[in-house]
Write an enzyme that holds these catalytic residues in place. Structure first.
Site, PDB file in Angstrom:
ATOM      1  N   ASP A  70       0.807  -1.226   0.000  1.00  0.00           N
ATOM      2  CA  ASP A  70       0.000   0.000   0.000  1.00  0.00           C
ATOM      3  C   ASP A  70       0.843   1.279   0.000  1.00  0.00           C
ATOM      4  O   ASP A  70       0.335   2.351  -0.290  1.00  0.00           O
ATOM      5  CB  ASP A  70      -0.933   0.017   1.226  1.00  0.00           C
ATOM      6  CG  ASP A  70      -0.193  -0.225   2.536  1.00  0.00           C
ATOM      7  OD1 ASP A  70       1.039  -0.356   2.505  1.00  0.00           O
ATOM      8  OD2 ASP A  70      -0.843  -0.287   3.594  1.00  0.00           O
ATOM      9  N   HIS A  71       2.123   1.170   0.310  1.00  0.00           N
ATOM     10  CA  HIS A  71       2.955   2.367   0.427  1.00  0.00           C
ATOM     11  C   HIS A  71       3.681   2.702  -0.873  1.00  0.00           C
ATOM     12  O   HIS A  71       3.530   3.775  -1.423  1.00  0.00           O
ATOM     13  CB  HIS A  71       4.017   2.180   1.534  1.00  0.00           C
ATOM     14  CG  HIS A  71       3.503   2.364   2.921  1.00  0.00           C
ATOM     15  ND1 HIS A  71       2.546   1.555   3.481  1.00  0.00           N
ATOM     16  CD2 HIS A  71       3.823   3.270   3.885  1.00  0.00           C
ATOM     17  CE1 HIS A  71       2.306   1.956   4.727  1.00  0.00           C
ATOM     18  NE2 HIS A  71       3.068   2.990   4.992  1.00  0.00           N
ATOM     19  N   ASP A 106       4.087  -1.242  11.303  1.00  0.00           N
ATOM     20  CA  ASP A 106       3.661   0.107  10.936  1.00  0.00           C
ATOM     21  C   ASP A 106       3.102   0.742  12.196  1.00  0.00           C
ATOM     22  O   ASP A 106       2.356   0.099  12.945  1.00  0.00           O
ATOM     23  CB  ASP A 106       2.589   0.061   9.837  1.00  0.00           C
ATOM     24  CG  ASP A 106       2.346   1.454   9.284  1.00  0.00           C
ATOM     25  OD1 ASP A 106       2.899   1.777   8.223  1.00  0.00           O
ATOM     26  OD2 ASP A 106       1.635   2.231   9.942  1.00  0.00           O
ATOM     27  N   ARG A 164      -0.270  12.909  10.164  1.00  0.00           N
ATOM     28  CA  ARG A 164       1.045  13.496  10.427  1.00  0.00           C
ATOM     29  C   ARG A 164       1.260  14.725   9.558  1.00  0.00           C
ATOM     30  O   ARG A 164       0.943  14.690   8.362  1.00  0.00           O
ATOM     31  CB  ARG A 164       2.166  12.491  10.149  1.00  0.00           C
ATOM     32  CG  ARG A 164       2.157  11.384  11.160  1.00  0.00           C
ATOM     33  CD  ARG A 164       3.330  10.442  11.056  1.00  0.00           C
ATOM     34  NE  ARG A 164       3.281   9.542  12.187  1.00  0.00           N
ATOM     35  CZ  ARG A 164       3.601   8.268  12.167  1.00  0.00           C
ATOM     36  NH1 ARG A 164       4.048   7.714  11.055  1.00  0.00           N
ATOM     37  NH2 ARG A 164       3.512   7.537  13.256  1.00  0.00           N
ATOM     38  N   SER A 188       7.081   7.137  12.836  1.00  0.00           N
ATOM     39  CA  SER A 188       6.861   5.839  12.213  1.00  0.00           C
ATOM     40  C   SER A 188       7.621   4.716  12.906  1.00  0.00           C
ATOM     41  O   SER A 188       8.473   4.940  13.748  1.00  0.00           O
ATOM     42  CB  SER A 188       7.301   5.904  10.755  1.00  0.00           C
ATOM     43  OG  SER A 188       8.693   5.710  10.676  1.00  0.00           O
ATOM     44  N   ARG A 197       9.479   2.724  11.101  1.00  0.00           N
ATOM     45  CA  ARG A 197      10.485   2.278  10.123  1.00  0.00           C
ATOM     46  C   ARG A 197      11.820   1.967  10.803  1.00  0.00           C
ATOM     47  O   ARG A 197      12.458   2.839  11.374  1.00  0.00           O
ATOM     48  CB  ARG A 197      10.643   3.301   8.985  1.00  0.00           C
ATOM     49  CG  ARG A 197      11.227   4.643   9.352  1.00  0.00           C
ATOM     50  CD  ARG A 197      11.131   5.617   8.182  1.00  0.00           C
ATOM     51  NE  ARG A 197       9.741   5.991   7.961  1.00  0.00           N
ATOM     52  CZ  ARG A 197       9.329   7.226   7.638  1.00  0.00           C
ATOM     53  NH1 ARG A 197      10.206   8.201   7.460  1.00  0.00           N
ATOM     54  NH2 ARG A 197       8.059   7.498   7.472  1.00  0.00           N
TER      55      ARG A 197
HETATM   56  C1  MIC Z   1       4.246   6.432   8.112  1.00  0.00           C
HETATM   57  O1  MIC Z   1       3.075   6.768   8.225  1.00  0.00           O
HETATM   58  O2  MIC Z   1       5.210   7.153   8.415  1.00  0.00           O
HETATM   59  C2  MIC Z   1       4.545   5.041   7.599  1.00  0.00           C
HETATM   60  C3  MIC Z   1       5.161   5.194   6.270  1.00  0.00           C
HETATM   61  O3  MIC Z   1       3.349   4.326   7.464  1.00  0.00           O
HETATM   62  C4  MIC Z   1       5.479   4.367   8.608  1.00  0.00           C
HETATM   63  C5  MIC Z   1       6.045   3.105   8.159  1.00  0.00           C
HETATM   64  C6  MIC Z   1       7.191   3.257   7.218  1.00  0.00           C
HETATM   65  O4  MIC Z   1       7.974   4.199   7.330  1.00  0.00           O
HETATM   66  O5  MIC Z   1       7.305   2.384   6.361  1.00  0.00           O
HETATM   67  C7  MIC Z   1       4.839   4.127   9.972  1.00  0.00           C
HETATM   68  O6  MIC Z   1       3.972   4.870  10.367  1.00  0.00           O
HETATM   69  O7  MIC Z   1       5.274   3.232  10.701  1.00  0.00           O
HETATM   70 FE1  SF4 Z   2       0.048   4.841   5.092  1.00  0.00          FE
HETATM   71 FE2  SF4 Z   2       1.408   5.554   7.269  1.00  0.00          FE
HETATM   72 FE3  SF4 Z   2      -0.094   7.313   5.935  1.00  0.00          FE
HETATM   73 FE4  SF4 Z   2      -1.260   5.422   7.292  1.00  0.00          FE
HETATM   74  S1  SF4 Z   2       0.004   7.050   8.130  1.00  0.00           S
HETATM   75  S2  SF4 Z   2      -1.787   6.070   5.229  1.00  0.00           S
HETATM   76  S3  SF4 Z   2       0.145   3.706   7.007  1.00  0.00           S
HETATM   77  S4  SF4 Z   2       1.754   6.294   5.181  1.00  0.00           S
END
Ligand code: MIC
Ligand code: SF4
Length: 642
Positions: free
Chosen positions: A64-65, A119, A379, A533, A535
């Site tokens: 999905d990313h 995640d 965010r 996140s 990550r």
């Molecule tokens: C995000 O919202 O920052 C992400 C991308 O979903 C991350 C995960 C990632 O960096 O792959 C998260 O929230 O954990």
């Molecule tokens: Fe995707 Fe992270 Fe955004 Fe949720 S917050 S939509 S998991 S990138």
């Protein structure tokens, strides 16, 4: 004394430790989820464990990313993930099927179960009464292998909801209010449990919006009870038999309590550049808006988008606004298509994107320079939109739709008559984009593209550390600062040597070069270092560049765990004034590091520039100490199995 819901689920899954706040406990994990941006690493780690099939009740791999396929990288990664899933007993949700958290809620979430996801927004599952926790990919890999998940026994905060939301005020405003009160570090070490008579007025997707964005509090997770509303949602998803009632005992005790009067809330927004910079839209005023983005795992459910469609029906998007909409799942998108709401959105001038994270993670749709972007996301960290000087406001879907029409930040209460969207008796159920694991796993050949590189491993912790301060940063540094996302960098998630070039690139473009030259280094940070996140690349890539320790005033939970997993020492200033005395390029020395670490919680650090010595603490449990001494969890696990 009665038990709260969080403690009940933890107790039912406890495999080690005592449930006293602050203690390390280990719990059994029933379900796991991964997404593609963290999943490639998680599965490389799982493969390295040599376990033939996942040992969880259910594991799902979502894509999905990384769905903008501007080169071969993302598509190769998708193929890798699909073949790994088939081989090791994992369900595979194809690109286009939706955002992991939304789809998991719709199709897999079960009240009372534990879910570990790579995640940070995995707590979305708390909306259906799961104990759903975000973690680094390595922790999820261990859970897939049947290992427990270790966490610090959290405090449980009761949020008592009373009364009902007023028209045009949404679930997003509830979590914005919690953020306003508690801040982005107010949830660290805590689970937020929602109770009270107001709970019954909130649907499962509304509850999920609230638990989703509990991640921005730094909380371990957030949870709602499983009640008649939950039962109805599961029945509408064709999964009635998976419902169980789960409530806190009537005399349950909590570590902290707050009360939110839903009727007193009004439409709010989180202002640039932090999810806790919350003010009412009335207070902020009618500032000009250039982009509106509706979607993300926080606000892209069927009801959210139906509400948006009903606001936009017969109206046109303002000429100076670009409106982009990314539906949370294929279920949502197809239902909108079939009932005509999608036509209303298209007719209004909305630009419809596929059902993925999209703009939320900077995968396209970066706004123009200096733009104001109103987003229903969770965010608004600087630069995350893909445009360094954009100003992102986070609102509910009603306010976002209002801004799309008026071209200004708008309190949706001016829109007139409000009609609450009811959930359907039956959602459209079609799981054909979820591929079941192979029946003959031996026959599956895992396909690796050239972008899938081997996993780097750390060395054992040395006994003397003398390393340069490569960078000194302030409070609330996010993982988006440490390792940015976006369409250019995300495709490198399975290639640590390549992605490490971008460590701190938006904060200090020379960082990677300097770190490599220094051979090893230390980063100095303020409070809540590593928020955001899950990550693990934000630990793994600095490790690859030689970062041996991070000295901070405090850490965010998941990032601290990731640092430990990759053998980077997370150290805390005993005396915060010592932070002031350190400058970039100072040489810091820790002597007899291994024996100091084994002896207790304090280490003595000497600044070789000033000659001053000061104390830092590590707060590591015996298990975490052993992991750090071995140079990370992979080395530790290998040693344990020898
Ligand atoms: C995000 O919202 O920052 C992400 C991308 O979903 C991350 C995960 C990632 O960096 O792959 C998260 O929230 O954990
Ligand atoms: Fe995707 Fe992270 Fe955004 Fe949720 S917050 S939509 S998991 S990138």
């Amino acid at each position: 004394m009665g038990e709260n819901l969080t403690r009940k689920i933890l107790a039912a899954h406890l495999v080690a430790g005592e449930m006293t706040v602050g203690n390390e406990i280990a719990i059994r994990i029933d379900q796991t989820l991964t997404q593609d941006a963290t999943g490639t690493m998680a599965y490389l780690q799982f493969e390295a464990m040599g376990i033939p099939r996942v040992k969880t009740e259910l594991s799902v791999s979502y894509v999905d990313h990384n769905t903008l396929q501007t080169g071969f990288e993302n598509a190769d990664d998708h193929r890798f993930l699909q073949t790994v899933a088939a081989k090791y007993g994992i369900y595979f949700s194809r690109p286009g099927n939706g955002i992991c958290h939304q789809v998991h809620l719709e199709r897999f979430g079960v009240p009372g179960k534990t879910l570990l996801g790579s995640d940070s927004h995995t707590p979305t599952g708390g909306g259906i009464g799961m104990l759903a926790i975000g973690a680094g990919g390595l922790d999820v890999a261990v859970a897939m292998g049947g290992g427990p998940f270790y966490l610090t026994m959290p405090e449980v905060v009761k949020v008592e909801l009373i009364n009902k939301l007023q028209p045009w005020v949404s679930a997003k405003d509830v979590i914005l209010e919690v953020l306003r009160r508690l801040s982005v570090k107010g949830g660290v070490g805590k689970v937020i449990e929602y109770t009270g008579p107001g709970v019954a007025s909130l649907s499962v997707p509304e509850r999920a919006t609230i638990t989703n964005m509990g991640a921005e509090l730094g909380a371990t997770t957030s949870i709602f009870p499983s009640d008649e509303i939950t039962k109805r949602f599961l029945a509408a998803q064709g999964r009635a038999e998976q419902w169980v009632e789960l409530l806190p005992d009537p005399d349950a005790t909590y570590d902290e309590e707050l009360v939110i009067d839903l009727a007193a809330l009004e439409p709010m927004a989180a202002c640039p550049h932090s999810p806790d910079a919350v003010r009412t839209i009335r207070e902020i005023g009618e500032i000009e808006v250039n982009q509106v983005a509706i979607g993300s795992c926080t606000n892209s459910s069927y009801a959210d988008l139906m509400q948006v469609a009903s606001i936009l029906r017969g109206k046109k998007v303002h000429k100076n606004v670009s409106l982009v909409i990314s539906p949370g799942s294929r279920q949502v998108l197809e239902m909108l298509a079939r009932n005509g709401a999608l036509a209303d959105l298209i007719a209004s001038g909305a630009r419809i994107l596929e059902s993925t994270c999209g703009p939320c993670i900077g995968m396209g749709q970066a706004p123009p320079s200096g733009a104001v972007s109103v987003r229903t996301f969770n965010r608004n960290f600087p630069g995350r939109s893909g445009t360094a000087d954009a100003k992102v406001y986070l609102t509910g879907p009603e306010a976002a739709a209002a801004a799309a029409i008026t071209g200004r930040l708008t309190d949706p209460r001016i829109l007139g008559k409000y009609k609450k969207i009811e959930l359907p008796e039956r959602f459209l159920i079609d799981d054909s984009m979820i591929i079941a694991p192979a029946e003959d796993p031996e026959a599956v050949h895992v396909l690796r593209g050239p972008n899938v590189k081997a996993l780097p491993v750390n060395d054992e912790l040395p006994d003397r550390l003398a390393a340069k301060v490569l960078l000194k940063v302030e409070d609330n540094i996010t993982t988006d600062h440490i390792l940015p996302a976006g369409a250019k960098i995300l495709p490198l998630r399975s290639n640590i040597p390549a992605i490490s070039e971008y460590v701190f690139s938006t904060v200090d473009p020379g960082f990677a070069e300097r770190a490599k030259k220094a051979g090893q280094g230390i980063v100095v940070g303020g409070h809540n270092y590593g928020q955001g996140s899950s990550r693990e690349h934000a630990a793994l890539a600095p490790m690859y560049l030689g970062v041996k320790a991070v000295l901070a005033k405090s850490f965010a939970r998941i990032h601290r765990a990731n640092l430990i997993n990759f053998g980077i020492l997370p150290l805390i200033f005993v005396n915060e004034t010592d932070y002031e005395s350190i400058e970039k390029d100072d040489l810091l020395e820790i002597k007899s590091l291994r024996s100091q670490l084994e002896a207790g919680d304090r280490l003595i650090v000497t600044n070789l520039r000033t000659g001053n010595s000061f104390s830092v603490s590590h707060g590591l449990t015996p298990r975490q100490k052993a992991i750090i001494l071995d140079g990370g969890l992979l080395n530790y696990t290998k040693k344990q199995n020898m």
